[in-house]
Design an enzyme around this catalytic site. Structure first.
Site, PDB file in Angstrom:
ATOM      1  N   CYS A  55       0.903  -1.047   0.064  1.00  0.00           N
ATOM      2  CA  CYS A  55       0.028  -0.142  -0.058  1.00  0.00           C
ATOM      3  C   CYS A  55       0.655   1.320   0.154  1.00  0.00           C
ATOM      4  O   CYS A  55       0.466   2.256  -0.585  1.00  0.00           O
ATOM      5  CB  CYS A  55      -0.718   0.126   1.376  1.00  0.00           C
ATOM      6  SG  CYS A  55      -2.165  -1.388   1.222  1.00  0.00           S
ATOM      7  N   ARG A 138      -7.596  -4.571  -3.349  1.00  0.00           N
ATOM      8  CA  ARG A 138      -7.236  -3.497  -4.127  1.00  0.00           C
ATOM      9  C   ARG A 138      -8.191  -3.182  -5.156  1.00  0.00           C
ATOM     10  O   ARG A 138      -8.022  -3.797  -6.290  1.00  0.00           O
ATOM     11  CB  ARG A 138      -5.871  -3.482  -4.589  1.00  0.00           C
ATOM     12  CG  ARG A 138      -4.784  -3.836  -3.458  1.00  0.00           C
ATOM     13  CD  ARG A 138      -3.348  -4.038  -4.009  1.00  0.00           C
ATOM     14  NE  ARG A 138      -2.530  -4.605  -2.841  1.00  0.00           N
ATOM     15  CZ  ARG A 138      -2.247  -3.959  -1.702  1.00  0.00           C
ATOM     16  NH1 ARG A 138      -2.311  -2.697  -1.880  1.00  0.00           N
ATOM     17  NH2 ARG A 138      -1.455  -4.599  -0.831  1.00  0.00           N
TER      18      ARG A 138
HETATM   19  C1  BEZ Z   1       0.656  -4.627   1.712  1.00  0.00           C
HETATM   20  O1  BEZ Z   1       1.784  -4.831   1.971  1.00  0.00           O
HETATM   21  O2  BEZ Z   1       0.129  -3.461   1.566  1.00  0.00           O
HETATM   22  C2  BEZ Z   1      -0.390  -5.843   2.347  1.00  0.00           C
HETATM   23  C3  BEZ Z   1       0.222  -7.012   2.008  1.00  0.00           C
HETATM   24  C4  BEZ Z   1      -0.610  -8.027   2.346  1.00  0.00           C
HETATM   25  C5  BEZ Z   1      -1.854  -7.695   3.136  1.00  0.00           C
HETATM   26  C6  BEZ Z   1      -2.202  -6.485   3.322  1.00  0.00           C
HETATM   27  C7  BEZ Z   1      -1.362  -5.168   2.831  1.00  0.00           C
END
Ligand code: BEZ
Length: 244
Positions: A55, A138
């Site tokens: 993110c 996402r």
């Molecule tokens: C992230 O790195 O944004 C992420 C990865 C796995 C689950 C939720 C967020």
């Protein structure tokens, strides 16, 4: 199919639907969506959570490209299933501490919606329990100036989005609207565009006999024409400066 997808079906907005309305608190003040964005395109995109690495890389990339989207008459609105103070702390950390792929001192100026109760995320089908029942996937919703959903893209939690593709989709949608054409696979501005299919036997015949100038026909139902890149940018890009 997994245990979650068998449990229940939920209503999710579809392409061509009016974007579901909501009011929300954001890092840039309260918003009334999509009403506040009438007359402009808006991309509503969701993130699983604050302070997560994928993110963070996405947020920095989108913030770096915000001006490019604004120039194409498009605002950005993010959503993450976390509270307002967490959002503020995350955005401050990004600006003050994170240097990534040459991006640093990145200030996120578009609104990030607080959605700790997942009300907006549920309305937009961003919670997909087979992937995660408490985090938004996402999702990317492209909403046109009339408040209609024009494209939806979903990615799983582990996969960071391609923001050049998101920009390409925005430009392709606007090109289709402004020039009444469709865009072929892998299209980018400057490539040939697809004209509407022949609507009568006469037009189909003309097209096969090459009597319609400027058209290149692969068969009667598949004809393209040139559309200059410059013409697209002249139509799409704002002429006046953006007031922030
Ligand atoms: C992230 O790195 O944004 C992420 C990865 C796995 C689950 C939720 C967020």
């Amino acid at each position: 199919m997994n245990e979650h997808s068998e449990l229940k079906t939920v209503n999710m907005p579809r392409i061509g639907d009016k974007a579901p309305e909501f009011r929300a608190i954001t890092t840039q003040g309260d918003i009334h969506f999509p009403n506040d964005y009438r007359g402009r395109w808006v991309i509503l995109f969701s993130h699983p959570a604050d302070f997560t690495p994928v993110c963070t890389s996405e947020f920095m990339t989108f913030a770096k490209m915000e001006n490019q989207f604004n120039q194409a008459n498009c605002d950005l609105v993010g959503l993450s299933v976390d509270g307002l103070y967490s959002h503020i702390a995350w955005l401050r950390t990004i600006k003050e501490k994170i240097e990534y792929k040459g991006m640093k001192d990145i200030e996120v100026q578009f609104p990030l919606i607080e959605d700790i109760k997942m009300e907006v995320a549920n309305k937009y089908g961003m919670i997909q329990p087979g992937e995660d029942s408490t985090k938004a996937v996402r999702a990317v919703f492209f909403i046109d100036p009339h408040g209609i959903i024009r494209t939806i893209i979903y990615y799983p939690l582990s996969l960071g989005r391609n923001f050049d593709e998101i920009y390409r989709v925005l430009v392709a949608l606007q090109t289709a609207d402004k020039f009444s054409v469709a865009t072929p696979a892998d299209w980018k501005p400057g490539d040939e565009v697809i004209v509407p299919p022949a609507g009568s036997c006469g037009v189909a015949k003309d097209r096969m006999e090459n009597t319609e100038e400027d058209l290149k026909c692969y068969d009667w139902f598949f004809c393209t024409k040139k559309l200059k890149e410059e013409e697209i940018w002249n139509t799409i890009l704002r002429k006046e400066p953006i007031a922030h």
